[in-house]
Write an enzyme that holds these catalytic residues in place. Structure first.
Site, PDB file in Angstrom:
ATOM      1  N   CYS A 120       0.738  -1.201  -0.106  1.00 47.76           N
ATOM      2  CA  CYS A 120       0.214   0.121  -0.141  1.00 47.76           C
ATOM      3  C   CYS A 120       0.686   1.180   0.097  1.00 47.76           C
ATOM      4  CB  CYS A 120      -0.863  -0.008   1.238  1.00 47.76           C
ATOM      5  SG  CYS A 120      -1.622  -1.584   1.297  1.00 47.76           S
ATOM      6  N   HIS A 260      -2.960   6.410   4.593  1.00 48.57           N
ATOM      7  CA  HIS A 260      -3.157   5.092   3.902  1.00 48.57           C
ATOM      8  C   HIS A 260      -4.767   4.734   4.607  1.00 48.57           C
ATOM      9  CE1 HIS A 260      -3.551   1.258   2.320  1.00 48.57           C
ATOM     10  NE2 HIS A 260      -2.894   0.534   3.348  1.00 48.57           N
ATOM     11  N   ASN A 290      -9.746  -1.253   1.991  1.00 46.21           N
ATOM     12  CA  ASN A 290      -8.202  -0.833   1.735  1.00 46.21           C
ATOM     13  C   ASN A 290      -8.087  -1.123   0.163  1.00 46.21           C
ATOM     14  OD1 ASN A 290      -5.535  -1.057   1.550  1.00 46.21           O
ATOM     15  ND2 ASN A 290      -5.320  -2.318   3.407  1.00 46.21           N
TER      16      ASN A 290
HETATM   17  N1  COA Z   1     -14.884 -11.826  11.139  1.00 49.80           N
HETATM   18  C1  COA Z   1     -15.052 -12.290  12.347  1.00 49.80           C
HETATM   19  N2  COA Z   1     -13.922 -12.913  13.302  1.00 49.80           N
HETATM   20  C2  COA Z   1     -12.742 -12.658  12.483  1.00 49.80           C
HETATM   21  C3  COA Z   1     -12.638 -12.173  11.303  1.00 49.80           C
HETATM   22  C4  COA Z   1     -13.724 -11.878  10.604  1.00 49.80           C
HETATM   23  N3  COA Z   1     -13.649 -11.149   9.292  1.00 49.80           N
HETATM   24  N4  COA Z   1     -11.357 -12.200  10.944  1.00 49.80           N
HETATM   25  C5  COA Z   1     -10.518 -12.774  12.024  1.00 49.80           C
HETATM   26  N5  COA Z   1     -11.654 -12.867  13.163  1.00 49.80           N
HETATM   27  C6  COA Z   1     -11.237 -13.629  14.269  1.00 49.80           C
HETATM   28  C7  COA Z   1     -10.082 -14.356  14.390  1.00 49.80           C
HETATM   29  O1  COA Z   1     -10.124 -15.581  13.929  1.00 49.80           O
HETATM   30  C8  COA Z   1      -9.677 -14.201  15.906  1.00 49.80           C
HETATM   31  O2  COA Z   1     -10.665 -15.358  16.492  1.00 49.80           O
HETATM   32  P1  COA Z   1      -9.839 -16.283  17.661  1.00 49.80           P
HETATM   33  O3  COA Z   1      -9.673 -15.097  18.790  1.00 49.80           O
HETATM   34  O4  COA Z   1     -11.009 -17.036  17.919  1.00 49.80           O
HETATM   35  O5  COA Z   1      -8.639 -16.928  17.161  1.00 49.80           O
HETATM   36  C9  COA Z   1     -10.468 -13.065  16.464  1.00 49.80           C
HETATM   37  O6  COA Z   1     -11.266 -12.683  15.280  1.00 49.80           O
HETATM   38  C10 COA Z   1      -9.628 -12.099  16.761  1.00 49.80           C
HETATM   39  O7  COA Z   1      -8.651 -12.298  15.660  1.00 49.80           O
HETATM   40  P2  COA Z   1      -7.212 -10.691  15.617  1.00 49.80           P
HETATM   41  O8  COA Z   1      -6.456 -11.032  14.462  1.00 49.80           O
HETATM   42  O9  COA Z   1      -6.962 -11.010  16.963  1.00 49.80           O
HETATM   43  O10 COA Z   1      -8.227  -9.420  15.643  1.00 49.80           O
HETATM   44  P3  COA Z   1      -7.803  -7.990  15.512  1.00 49.80           P
HETATM   45  O11 COA Z   1      -8.138  -7.092  16.807  1.00 49.80           O
HETATM   46  O12 COA Z   1      -6.114  -7.835  15.759  1.00 49.80           O
HETATM   47  O13 COA Z   1      -8.045  -7.388  14.308  1.00 49.80           O
HETATM   48  C11 COA Z   1      -7.297  -6.979  12.023  1.00 49.80           C
HETATM   49  C12 COA Z   1      -7.720  -7.842  13.092  1.00 49.80           C
HETATM   50  C13 COA Z   1      -7.017  -7.751  10.734  1.00 49.80           C
HETATM   51  C14 COA Z   1      -8.559  -5.893  11.652  1.00 49.80           C
HETATM   52  C15 COA Z   1      -6.231  -5.906  12.657  1.00 49.80           C
HETATM   53  O14 COA Z   1      -5.259  -6.757  13.272  1.00 49.80           O
HETATM   54  C16 COA Z   1      -5.926  -5.045  11.469  1.00 49.80           C
HETATM   55  O15 COA Z   1      -6.529  -4.175  11.048  1.00 49.80           O
HETATM   56  N6  COA Z   1      -4.479  -5.098  11.402  1.00 49.80           N
HETATM   57  C17 COA Z   1      -3.825  -4.344  10.256  1.00 49.80           C
HETATM   58  C18 COA Z   1      -4.134  -5.058   8.948  1.00 49.80           C
HETATM   59  C19 COA Z   1      -3.849  -4.016   7.712  1.00 49.80           C
HETATM   60  O16 COA Z   1      -4.177  -2.956   7.704  1.00 49.80           O
HETATM   61  N7  COA Z   1      -3.430  -4.611   6.577  1.00 49.80           N
HETATM   62  C20 COA Z   1      -3.179  -4.085   5.577  1.00 49.80           C
HETATM   63  C21 COA Z   1      -1.694  -3.283   5.658  1.00 49.80           C
HETATM   64  S1  COA Z   1      -1.396  -2.258   4.333  1.00 49.80           S
END
Ligand code: COA
Length: 333
Positions: A120, A260, A290
């Site tokens: 990104c 971003h 995104n």
């Molecule tokens: N719907 C429901 N549950 C979901 C899910 C979805 N779409 N995606 C993941 N989960 C679950 C996971 O399996 C996990 O379950 P568990 O606790 O039973 O293992 C739980 O939700 C929590 O997952 P986690 O990854 O810890 O959540 P988080 O609070 O860190 O949020 C993101 C996840 C991806 C939204 C967050 O980490 C994020 O935004 N990170 C940056 C990603 C990004 O910007 N990427 C592009 C960069 S340029």
């Protein structure tokens, strides 16, 4: 000793963008995978995203955004001297999307190249490259950030698929202009985090073949969301502070940051670290998700179109992506 100082500064001559018509809401995703509007909204702020139609491609998205931008700049495709396309979802592996875009737009036989694989951060990195090209030799450069992620991702992986959308944004930079000046850019890379955010199939390490395709992993985006979150906040806020320092300005001088658009919580955390109010952080992630290297140029185009940026405003652009790569740019309107 003669010290040769570069004097030409890059100016923004035009802004533009394009998103496909088809809207995919969080409720639509909840029909396909085990997720909910509540989970996606709380974690990311995303409510919907746009997905390209079957007859669209990376090239058509890029060409649509480019035409809007050329028209905004009052330029013809034949006025453009160079093209840079930032994308991780190219039309083809070879040749690159920029060559196809040159032909599609009807440009002259100008040099073109893709800046691929920097996730990104690609568009803001491309601004950094383009300003150096302009400083050496006056030229008008079309810079496009474009992604068609919906066709490259794993639709069964709820942890990544719900985050992304398709779109394109573009600018034209040139040596002279009266709309906005690119004052400076700070860029960085930390390659040791390459495995934390990657789409690792299809290259020479893991080429597409019967085995990799049969494994079903060929389109899997591997992402440690929490690490990405932490590094994105840190790098975008640090780079923003560094670029301000380079131009001798303070946070209090900043009118708006166009960051971003990956996640509302990341955007709010960057704002907080910088000491800016929420309404100084431009947000459209709820509408488009995104869109990779398209988020910053598309948001910039939208902010300009909505009249949210006034003459005299200092605007920061900042992005973070796979690599990890990051950049921040200071723009004086
Ligand atoms: N719907 C429901 N549950 C979901 C899910 C979805 N779409 N995606 C993941 N989960 C679950 C996971 O399996 C996990 O379950 P568990 O606790 O039973 O293992 C739980 O939700 C929590 O997952 P986690 O990854 O810890 O959540 P988080 O609070 O860190 O949020 C993101 C996840 C991806 C939204 C967050 O980490 C994020 O935004 N990170 C940056 C990603 C990004 O910007 N990427 C592009 C960069 S340029």
């Amino acid at each position: 000793m003669n010290v040769f100082r570069l004097r030409l500064m890059a100016h923004f001559l035009g802004f533009g963008g394009y998103v496909p018509e088809q809207i995919m809401t969080n409720a639509d995703w909840a029909q396909l995978v085990d997720t909910s509007d509540e989970w996606i909204t709380q974690r990311t702020g995303i409510k919907q995203r746009r997905f390209a139609a079957p007859d669209e491609s990376t090239l058509t998205l890029a060409a649509n955004a480019s035409r809007v931008t050329l028209s905004d700049a009052g330029l013809d495709a034949r006025d453009i001297d160079e093209i840079i396309v930032a994308t991780d979802t190219p039309e083809l592996y070879t040749p690159d999307t920029s060559a196809l875009l040159q032909e599609e737009l009807g440009c002259r036989n100008i040099p073109t190249y893709d800046l691929g694989g920097s996730g990104c951060a690609g568009f803001v990195q491309a601004l950094d490259v383009a300003r150096a090209r302009i400083a050496f030799e006056p030229r008008k450069i079309l810079i496009v950030g474009v992604e068609l992620i919906s066709r490259m991702m794993d639709w069964k992986d709820r942890a990544t698929a719900v985050l992304f959308g398709d779109g394109a944004g573009a600018v034209v930079l040139g040596p002279e202009g009266s709309r906005a000046r690119l004052l400076d850019v700070v860029s960085g890379t930390e390659g040791r985090y390459a495995d934390i955010l990657t789409l690792a199939s299809g290259g020479t390490r893991n080429p597409f073949n019967e085995l990799t395709l049969a494994s079903g992993d060929y389109n899997r985006i591997v992402m440690d969301g929490r690490r990405v979150f932490i590094e994105a906040v840190r790098r975008m806020s640090e780079a923003s502070a560094q670029v301000l320092d380079k131009i001798g300005k303070k946070v209090a001088d900043v009118a708006m940051v166009i960051p971003h658009q990956a996640n509302l919580r990341i955007i709010e955390a960057v704002g907080k670290k910088l000491g800016l109010s929420d309404d100084q952080m431009y947000v459209n992630v709820h509408e488009y998700g995104n869109t990779g290297s398209a988020t910053v140029p598309f948001a910039l185009h939208e902010a300009v179109q909505k009249g949210l940026i006034a003459k005299g405003d200092l605007v920061l652009l900042t992005a973070f992506g796979a690599g990890f790569h990051w950049s921040a740019a200071a723009v004086q309107f």
